[in-house]
Design a protein around this motif. Structure first.
Motif, mmCIF file in Angstrom:
data_model
loop_
_atom_site.group_PDB
_atom_site.id
_atom_site.type_symbol
_atom_site.label_atom_id
_atom_site.label_comp_id
_atom_site.label_asym_id
_atom_site.label_seq_id
_atom_site.Cartn_x
_atom_site.Cartn_y
_atom_site.Cartn_z
ATOM 1 N N UNK A 32 -18.138 37.701 0.352
ATOM 2 C CA UNK A 32 -16.593 37.687 0.402
ATOM 3 C C UNK A 32 -15.863 36.276 0.175
ATOM 4 N N UNK A 33 -16.717 35.069 0.348
ATOM 5 C CA UNK A 33 -16.250 34.033 0.123
ATOM 6 C C UNK A 33 -16.307 33.807 -1.109
ATOM 7 N N UNK A 34 -17.424 34.142 -1.995
ATOM 8 C CA UNK A 34 -17.399 34.236 -3.510
ATOM 9 C C UNK A 34 -16.532 34.930 -4.008
ATOM 10 N N UNK A 35 -16.230 36.227 -3.744
ATOM 11 C CA UNK A 35 -15.093 36.945 -4.314
ATOM 12 C C UNK A 35 -13.782 36.203 -4.118
ATOM 13 N N UNK A 36 -13.737 35.484 -2.922
ATOM 14 C CA UNK A 36 -12.212 34.869 -2.674
ATOM 15 C C UNK A 36 -12.124 33.751 -3.720
ATOM 16 N N UNK A 37 -13.184 33.124 -3.911
ATOM 17 C CA UNK A 37 -12.971 32.182 -4.902
ATOM 18 C C UNK A 37 -12.737 32.957 -6.244
ATOM 19 N N UNK A 38 -13.210 33.970 -6.691
ATOM 20 C CA UNK A 38 -13.348 34.458 -7.910
ATOM 21 C C UNK A 38 -12.007 35.146 -8.012
ATOM 22 N N UNK A 39 -11.194 35.364 -6.772
ATOM 23 C CA UNK A 39 -9.835 36.297 -6.952
ATOM 24 C C UNK A 39 -9.142 35.750 -8.059
ATOM 25 N N UNK A 40 -9.009 34.716 -8.582
ATOM 26 C CA UNK A 40 -8.157 34.203 -9.544
ATOM 27 C C UNK A 40 -8.720 33.043 -10.139
ATOM 28 N N UNK A 41 -8.651 32.650 -11.433
ATOM 29 C CA UNK A 41 -9.028 31.330 -12.034
ATOM 30 C C UNK A 41 -8.450 30.200 -11.114
ATOM 31 N N UNK A 42 -9.325 29.186 -11.549
ATOM 32 C CA UNK A 42 -9.065 27.809 -10.980
ATOM 33 C C UNK A 42 -9.545 27.813 -9.490
ATOM 34 N N UNK A 43 -10.121 26.716 -9.265
ATOM 35 C CA UNK A 43 -10.712 26.365 -7.706
ATOM 36 C C UNK A 43 -9.895 26.418 -6.770
ATOM 37 N N UNK A 44 -10.076 27.442 -5.848
ATOM 38 C CA UNK A 44 -9.050 27.388 -4.547
ATOM 39 C C UNK A 44 -9.557 27.433 -3.478
ATOM 40 N N UNK A 45 -10.790 28.088 -3.202
ATOM 41 C CA UNK A 45 -11.408 28.274 -1.834
ATOM 42 C C UNK A 45 -12.476 27.358 -1.639
ATOM 43 N N UNK A 46 -13.366 27.032 -2.541
ATOM 44 C CA UNK A 46 -14.789 26.235 -2.444
ATOM 45 C C UNK A 46 -14.759 25.401 -3.391
ATOM 46 N N UNK A 47 -15.452 24.059 -2.964
ATOM 47 C CA UNK A 47 -15.748 23.397 -4.300
ATOM 48 C C UNK A 47 -16.940 23.729 -4.886
ATOM 49 N N UNK A 48 -17.011 23.289 -6.138
ATOM 50 C CA UNK A 48 -18.244 23.968 -6.900
ATOM 51 C C UNK A 48 -19.518 23.688 -6.397
ATOM 52 N N UNK A 49 -19.720 22.552 -5.712
ATOM 53 C CA UNK A 49 -20.995 22.329 -4.876
ATOM 54 C C UNK A 49 -21.103 23.586 -3.744
#
Lengths: 291, 536
Positions: free
Chosen positions: B55-72
């Motif tokens: 769910x964390x992965x898909x939350x990040x991918x919900x929209x473009x640009x980084x919102x939820x997680x850092x790239x690391x």
């Protein structure tokens, strides 16, 4: 199925036992300690020390419980067969482990090194752009950026070690013959000789490693040759150590009067393991030291 | 399949039959049912941990640009999601089924090596803690978090990764030990503990699937363990197994990993292909079709799975001849898999089918895993794979194969055997809602990913170009629905296990069920078959 012809005994199911979970906790601590230690965190030593103590304690107690059950006559034909097959499958998994290490040796030697050198092949169009123009495929090899080293002479210590381990395979079989014929002295003498030969082997192996580091320049850092040499011989040495500990425990038990000519699975399990370690050494001698 | 003597004598010594009281019943367990239940509980728990990461992965991918997680953090989350789902969720659950069911199915009093059995289980929590512990250490200011290489742990990235990688390699060593011990126990049990008359070709299909699974685990897991030792050595002790500077080769790690990793796919899959025919036969009210064909297919799949691994490496720069070999052998493995599909269809063909929840999940399995298998054939083409390999097409493929296969099969098996284990029926209404919502939501998550992959969206990247935005949003919304749906399952499970709402289950549970396990009361007594039943 054999079970049809035997009178029925209920299969022995041990009581709830604390040892499995404590052994898992010990391995957790050892794993945690190793992971912390390789990253230079001091807490790793504490976890490793505690884990090692717990590990030794729980093995002592668990095997003690099993020996007690064996003496109480709880293990009959079906339990015995289960132990035998369990040990055989365990050795099979060990065979796969060593086969993988030999696979790594063959891959590095026959595929990886020639592949790297193929960048220099004169007939190719990219030869002028090779990142390591002076590198050629040969074995032993420490790679394009490796340092020079010498290999261990197979006809020195390694040949002597081969002789020692093969003799130990004979002495353990001689001990088994003594056990089966009820000649207890032969059993104990054979086991004592086997353990002594194993320990001598380990002493020579340690000496060889020290010499490799000191005089030959052959270290873990010596490219693929050093890496494959030490992982194969090192894991084999570890297995000899474990086998010697197992056989020592069997020797102590033999001294205390355990084992009958018919009922001595623990002895056989340790000797199977010893023979397996023997065979691995022969392959090591041929493929690591000699060829 | 195996005709059961109606005069089976259930001999139980009453003073032995009560389970031990208190927490030590579980911590010190030697009873196969208790250990099986612990495997199942642990696996389901970790399924939710892995799901939360998804769910964390898909939350990040919900929209473009980084919102939820850092790239690391994103890299760490996808890595742990993969490792947890494979090693801590699916494998423990199928092993739990093995522990609970195999002794019941073959008429054995217990597993052959009960203490070893418990050891194998308790290594799993130890490994799981090691895997996620680096996140805790990071909170204390130590290290950079967990391993962030992707679950395949490719060198040289893995050599350069932070301390989390060491924890992961050690965890995999413990997992390997656990699987090896469990497999030894299962093989010895099946070989030694069968009731009189239970010959090899009378063994239930599920037991056969575990014969092959356990053999595969013993044949490949030690190789990965050796590889993990080499990784740690390369990282800290100056060796050059995977480094060209010392004459080594990073591709060697890929060979080691996939020599393990491809059979691992079948290790995840086979136990559920073993449960499936039992469920199909029960609810089609027909004998299983093609028993021997299925058994031989298991063996063929097991053998072939060991020699096809490098189709995971078509983009790693292997010589063309090698790629062609691995392409053809990979395509060949679809033949025994197709035989299984044929047998499943043969079993339900013209049956008097009813569609209780286990049957729904079993049929869903056939459809979804079918899609996973067919897209696998697309990827097995070495030339086409160059295009698809590092895209979402591959992500969609293996989720159809691994969620559509093992996880749908696990749900089917859990609903099928839950009344047997607990003595109470689950809520059929909730079960059906769970199935239909799962089926719909799963397709909403992963069908768009096929399209994204074909359009060229790379996998494992936390951000994406704008043209991928609509389909990603669809996929993420599907993922939220899929996650929420699993709470229905959790509620249904808790309600059946702890509540009293469910109707009592009979010994046979289902009208069409057969097999030794359904001759026992539901729930079965603590010790069963202390005197072996006689199989005609």
């Amino acid at each position: 199925m054999n079970a049809v012809t035997e009178p029925h005994h209920p299969y022995y199911i041990p009581r709830p036992s604390p040892y499995p979970i404590v052994l898992s906790a010990a391995l957790f601590l050892l794993g945690l300690g190793a992971a912390l230690r390789v990253n230079a965190l001091a807490a790793g030593w504490w976890a490793l020390g505690l884990g090692a103590l717990l590990f030794a304690y729980v093995l002592f107690r668990w095997f003690g419980e099993v020996i007690g059950e064996s003496r109480a006559g709880l293990y009959r034909a079906q339990e015995d067969r289960a132990f035998r097959w369990g040990m055989l499958w365990f050795i099979t998994s060990e065979v796969v482990f060593f086969a993988s290490l030999f696979g790594v040796l063959f891959y590095e030697r026959n595929i990886a090194v020639p592949w790297l050198a193929s960048f220099n092949a004169a007939h190719t169009s990219w030869a002028p752009f090779s990142p390591w123009p002076h590198f050629t495929a040969h074995w032993p090899n420490s790679g394009p950026a490796g340092t020079p080293f010498e290999v261990v002479n197979p006809w020195g210590i390694p040949a002597l070690n081969t002789l020692l381990l093969l003799s130990s395979g004979v002495t353990v079989t001689w001990a088994h013959a003594g056990l089966r014929a009820g000649r207890r002295l032969q059993l104990k003498a054979g086991l004592l000789l086997t353990v002594a030969l194993g320990l001598t082997f380990l002493g020579f192996q340690a000496h060889e490693f020290a010499e490799a580091y000191r005089d030959l320049g052959l270290t873990l850092h010596s490219g693929v040759y050093g890496a494959t040499f030490f992982i194969l011989t090192g894991f084999h040495g570890l297995h000899v150590t474990v086998g010697a500990i197992m056989l020592s425990a069997i020797l102590v038990r033999a001294w205390k009067g355990d084992f009958t000519p018919e009922h001595h699975f623990a002895f056989e399990a340790a000797s199977w393991y010893w023979h397996f370690v023997d065979v691995v050494w022969l392959l090591l001698f041929v493929f690591v030291y000699w060829l | 399949m195996s005709a059961v003597n109606p005069a089976i004598e259930h001999l139980h010594e009453p003073h032995h039959d009560a389970p031990p009281r208190g927490i030590t019943r579980w911590l010190y367990a030697t009873n196969h049912k208790d250990i099986g239940v612990m495997y199942l509980v642990f696996g389901v728990l970790m399924f939710f941990v892995g799901g939360l990461l998804a769910e964390l992965i898909r939350s990040e991918l919900l929209t473009p640009t980084m919102r939820v997680l850092s790239p690391e953090a994103y890299n760490q989350v996808i890595t742990i999601h993969g490792l947890v789902m494979v090693f801590a969720a699916v494998m423990p659950i199928t092993t739990g089924f093995a522990n609970y069911l195999i002794p019941l199915m073959i008429g054995a009093p217990d597993m052959a090596l009960p203490r070893l059995n418990n050891w194998g289980f308790w290594l799993l929590p130890a490994a799981a803690i090691l895997l996620v512990l680096p996140w805790g250490l990071k909170l204390l200011g130590i290290g950079t978090g967990t391993i962030d290489t992707g679950w395949t742990m490719y060198a040289p990235l893995s050599i350069q990764a932070g301390p989390g990688a060491d924890f992961a390699f050690v965890a995999v060593l413990l997992l390997g030990l656990s699987s090896t011990m469990a497999s030894i126990n299962i093989l010895v049990t099946i070989a030694q503990q069968r009731a009189p008359g239970m010959s090899w070709l009378k063994l239930p299909v599920f037991v056969w699937s575990w014969v092959v699974t356990a053999l595969l685990l013993i044949a490949v897991f030690p190789a990965l363990m050796a590889g993990c030792v080499m990784q740690i050595a390369d990282r800290h002790f100056g060796t050059h197994f995977f480094s060209a500077a010392g004459g080594g080769d990073p591709v060697l790690w890929e060979h080691i990993f996939w020599f393990f990793g491809h059979p691992e796919v079948y290790i995840l899959l086979l136990p559920t292909t073993g449960i499936l025919p039992h469920i199909l036969a029960t609810f089609a009210r027909k004998p299983m079709y093609g028993y021997k064909a299925q058994v031989y297919s298991f063996v063929a799949i097991g053998v072939m799975s060991i020699i096809v691994w490098a189709h995971h490496m078509f983009t790693s720069g292997l010589p063309a001849g090698v790629e062609i070999y691995f392409m053809l052998s990979t395509m060949a493995i679809s033949i025994p898999v197709a035989v299984l599909f044929f047998c499943w269809f043969g079993t339900i063909w013209r049956g008097s089918m009813t569609f209780e929840t286990p049957m729904l999940f079993a049929l869903g399995y056939i459809v979804l895993f079918g899609i996973g298998g067919l897209t696998g054939l697309v990827l097995s083409d070495a030339a086409a794979d160059q295009q698809y390999h590092n895209t979402y097409f591959l992500v969609a493929h293996f989720h159809y194969a691994l969620f559509g296969g093992p996880i749908m099969g696990i749900f089917a098996g859990l609903y099928y055997y839950l009344p047997k284990m607990t003595g109470r029926m689950y809520s059929e209404t909730l079960g059906r809602w769970h199935f239909w919502l799962t089926l719909i939501a799963f397709n909403v998550v992963f069908m768009p990913q096929f399209l994204l992959g074909i359009a060229g969206m790379p996998r494992r990247i936390p951000d994406y170009a704008l043209q991928f935005a609509p389909l990603n949003m669809v996929s993420s919304i599907g993922a939220f629905l899929l996650g929420a749906t699993q709470l229905l399952f959790l509620y249904n499970l808790a309600r059946t296990v702890f509540g009293t709402a469910g109707a009592p289950a009979s010994a046979r549970v289902w009208e069409g069920s057969s097999g030794l396990e359904f001759t026992l009361p539901s729930p079965p007594p603590f010790h069963t078959f202390s005197t072996p039943p006689v199989i005609e």
